[in-house]
Design an enzyme around this catalytic site. Structure first.
Site, PDB file in Angstrom:
ATOM      1  CG  HIS A 100     -26.829   2.824  13.376  1.00 39.41           C
ATOM      2  ND1 HIS A 100     -26.084   3.602  12.544  1.00 39.41           N
ATOM      3  CD2 HIS A 100     -26.284   1.590  13.318  1.00 39.41           C
ATOM      4  CE1 HIS A 100     -25.127   2.873  11.993  1.00 39.41           C
ATOM      5  NE2 HIS A 100     -25.220   1.635  12.438  1.00 39.41           N
ATOM      6  CG  ASP A 103     -27.258   6.794  13.619  1.00 34.74           C
ATOM      7  OD1 ASP A 103     -26.245   6.560  14.285  1.00 34.74           O
ATOM      8  OD2 ASP A 103     -27.643   6.094  12.653  1.00 34.74           O
TER       9      ASP A 103
END
Ligand code: XLS
Ligand code: NI
Ligand code: NI
Length: 434
Positions: A100, A103
């Site tokens: 993502h 992240d």
């Protein structure tokens, strides 16, 4: 190089008789199975978020892990995290990873700052992917952690959140394309509701349908060759999520004209939360022509939470791969470990061991599934069970009508005799392979 995994050598295949806990016992990447190497059947991916961004918190307590890249609010440490992640991909010989936006880069507080940080990090990834050969299975946007998304992303009552989410997905699709990603995933984290007292469900579904159409339009506009995948989940974090399960998602895709554009990323734990087995979800998606990819992480059967465990049950995994192989195997999809360590598993070694176990369990399951298909016992039983449908009269019935069928039943005095479903015999058959 970082020294996080300093004493850990690349993991190799040592065979089922080895007692080495840091070796593969069943996953031999180049082993051929039906004309295809294991690594090409399984197409393993590591989820950046659980392995590198999740800090070991649960609803009752915060961080348990200590990592050199904490606190995760700094671009220098984000690069250190990336260095460590790519070292782990190399140690495990895993061909793919998934991430993502949130992240890999610290939150920037605005769309412009988020995008420029994401660009800087994906440039950094590009260099590492080039030198290590690691590929991107899929990219995605985290539209559920930040408080701006607390009432949903594309289904938010506030149009500014819809706009922020749309802009964010655009930037994440750009990043995924830049890195040669093979899929782009949308998991509807908070696309759902807590209570109908304050929710206009029909309007929210229409907004979500419009949003997904924009995603597909953008895919074509930029010439992204990967597959757009939606990931069903019935609840958590929302009480009711719109992408409940495979069948619900298919109905949604059909309603918004996307059933030929979007496929599904199915997760074992989500299947369990929805009251299904994983193979139910896979077989449903396959029957509807929307099987895309899998997240191979299951839940604890007693706790009822989305515990995201690494797979550790061979018979379950075997049935999942049985249906995947029956559907022709993965195309752009693969096996992503959307799985967490337990919060007491603090060491670098635990992170490697969890993936070794998951990969071995998948390899065993895949081999069992392949052997079952090669033997053909279940297919034979199916053929036999449905053999009545091979007769001309039965086939013609499907193009007939209730009146003619009633006339034939009366004339021929059709009076069906029940036959055994033979479930125990078939369960015993499966037991020979797992
Ligand atoms: C959460 C989801 C998530 C998706 C990616 O339960 O599984 O991790 O896979 O957003
Ligand atoms: Ni999940
Ligand atoms: Ni997932």
């Amino acid at each position: 190089m970082t020294d996080f995994f300093k004493d850990i050598a690349p993991v190799t295949y040592a065979g089922p008789d080895s007692t080495d806990p840091m070796a593969f016992h069943h996953y031999n990447p180049d082993e051929m199975l039906g004309g295809k190497a294991l690594k090409d059947h399984l197409r393993f991916a590591i989820a950046y978020w659980h392995s590198f961004a999740w800090e070991g918190g649960d609803p009752f307590g915060g961080q348990t892990f200590e990592r050199p890249w904490y606190p995760q609010d700094d671009m220098g440490r984000a690069k250190q995290k990336a260095d460590t992640a790519f070292e782990m991909f190399r140690i495990l010989g895993v061909p793919y990873f998934c991430f993502h936006d949130a992240d890999v880069r610290p939150e920037g507080g605005s769309f412009a700052e988020n995008t420029s940080r994401l660009d800087e990090m994906t440039d950094y990834f590009a260099g590492k992917m080039e030198t290590t050969g690691t590929k991107l299975l899929w990219g995605t946007a985290n539209m559920f952690s930040h408080r701006r998304y607390m009432s949903g992303a594309s289904t938010n009552p506030d149009p500014d959140v819809f706009a922020f989410a749309a802009a964010t997905v655009k930037s994440c699709m750009d990043a995924t394309q830049k890195l040669g990603g093979e899929n782009y995933v949308l998991w509807g984290g908070r696309e759902g509701y807590e209570t109908l007292i304050n929710t206009d469900m029909g309007r929210e579904l229409d907004h979500m349908g419009r949003f997904l159409n924009m995603v597909v339009d953008y895919k074509h506009k930029i010439g992204f060759k990967g597959t757009i995948l939606v990931e069903p989940k019935p609840q958590e974090p929302s009480k009711h999520q719109y992408d409940y399960d495979a069948a619900t998602c298919f109905g949604f895709l059909q309603k918004y004209g996307l059933e030929n554009e979007v496929k599904l990323n199915l997760e074992q734990g989500h299947a369990i939360l929805a009251g299904h087995s994983f193979e139910h979800e896979i077989a449903t998606a396959a029957a509807l022509g929307v099987l895309g990819s899998i997240d191979m992480n299951r839940n604890d059967y007693q706790s009822g939470w989305d515990t995201d465990q690494f797979p550790n049950n061979v018979p379950e995994v075997a049935l999942a791969y049985y249906h995947i192989l029956k559907a022709g195997g993965f195309d752009t999809g693969g096996t992503n470990f959307d799985a967490k360590l337990r919060r007491q598993s603090l060491d670098a070694e635990d992170l490697i061991a969890s993936h070794i176990g998951g990969m071995d369990v998948c390899a065993r399951g895949l081999k069992a599934a392949h052997a079952m298909l090669a033997d053909g016992g279940l297919e034979e039983a199916l053929e036999d069970r449905y053999a009545g449908w091979d007769t001309p009269a039965a086939k013609a019935m499907l193009n007939s009508d209730l009146g003619s069928i009633a006339a034939r039943v009366a004339k021929d005095n059709i009076n069906p005799t029940p036959r055994s479903g033979r479930q125990e015999i078939l369960e015993n058959y499966i037991n020979r392979f797992v």
